[in-house]
Design a protein around this motif. Sequence first.
Motif, PDB file in Angstrom:
ATOM      1  N   CYS A  80      15.047  -4.495   4.577  1.00 33.74           N
ATOM      2  CA  CYS A  80      15.702  -3.546   5.477  1.00 33.74           C
ATOM      3  C   CYS A  80      15.051  -2.175   5.272  1.00 33.74           C
ATOM      4  N   ALA A  81      14.980  -1.402   6.314  1.00 37.49           N
ATOM      5  CA  ALA A  81      14.357  -0.083   6.219  1.00 37.49           C
ATOM      6  C   ALA A  81      15.156   0.859   5.318  1.00 37.49           C
ATOM      7  N   TRP A  82      16.454   0.703   5.281  1.00 37.80           N
ATOM      8  CA  TRP A  82      17.326   1.594   4.500  1.00 37.80           C
ATOM      9  C   TRP A  82      18.179   0.750   3.557  1.00 37.80           C
ATOM     10  N   GLN A 100      -0.284   3.798  12.511  1.00 41.01           N
ATOM     11  CA  GLN A 100       0.090   3.333  11.171  1.00 41.01           C
ATOM     12  C   GLN A 100       0.059   1.810  11.109  1.00 41.01           C
ATOM     13  N   TYR A 101       0.578   1.173  12.131  1.00 45.35           N
ATOM     14  CA  TYR A 101       0.622  -0.288  12.197  1.00 45.35           C
ATOM     15  C   TYR A 101      -0.790  -0.880  12.218  1.00 45.35           C
ATOM     16  N   LEU A 156       3.076  -8.581   8.708  1.00 46.86           N
ATOM     17  CA  LEU A 156       3.373  -7.157   8.617  1.00 46.86           C
ATOM     18  C   LEU A 156       4.709  -6.890   9.303  1.00 46.86           C
ATOM     19  N   CYS A 157       5.683  -6.466   8.527  1.00 46.16           N
ATOM     20  CA  CYS A 157       7.023  -6.202   9.068  1.00 46.16           C
ATOM     21  C   CYS A 157       6.965  -4.999  10.009  1.00 46.16           C
ATOM     22  N   PRO A 158       7.408  -5.165  11.240  1.00 46.18           N
ATOM     23  CA  PRO A 158       7.320  -4.071  12.187  1.00 46.18           C
ATOM     24  C   PRO A 158       8.238  -2.888  11.865  1.00 46.18           C
ATOM     25  N   LEU A 176       6.712  -1.805   7.841  1.00 45.89           N
ATOM     26  CA  LEU A 176       5.279  -1.944   7.571  1.00 45.89           C
ATOM     27  C   LEU A 176       5.023  -2.545   6.187  1.00 45.89           C
ATOM     28  N   SER A 177       5.966  -3.371   5.730  1.00 39.49           N
ATOM     29  CA  SER A 177       5.797  -4.111   4.476  1.00 39.49           C
ATOM     30  C   SER A 177       5.014  -5.383   4.765  1.00 39.49           C
TER      31      SER A 177
END
Length: 120
Positions: free
Chosen positions: A79-81, A53-54, A63-65, A68-69
């Motif tokens: 933040c992921a959540w 995906q990365y 690319l935010c690890p 993936l933003s």
Amino acid sequence: MELLTILFLFLGILGTGVRAQFGFFDQMFGGGGHQQQQQHQNVRSDSQWYQAQYENAQCDKYLCPGTLSCVHFPHHCPCAWESVEDKYEIGDGIAICGSKGGYKEGEMARKVELARKGLL
């Protein structure tokens, strides 16, 4: 004789109600056999899926690890959540995400500052 007929009629109605009640529970908890079982596939425990995906993500900036933003700077990563996490910028372009945990607004920032000072 009439009393016996009424008793059987009552028991028959009661039995129908009991069957309906337990039939409801069977359907609710999967015992009725009428629900279709959904097959869930667990995510692989290795990192090959994530790496693919990365590597396939299209981004000409950063690319935010974690999400993936694609953003301009690392500290702009979300933040992921976001519904349960707050983001706090530490400085030098570094940001961290931490659980809101039901705290009031700005509570995470206060706790990070206390931790940086060695008070927490």
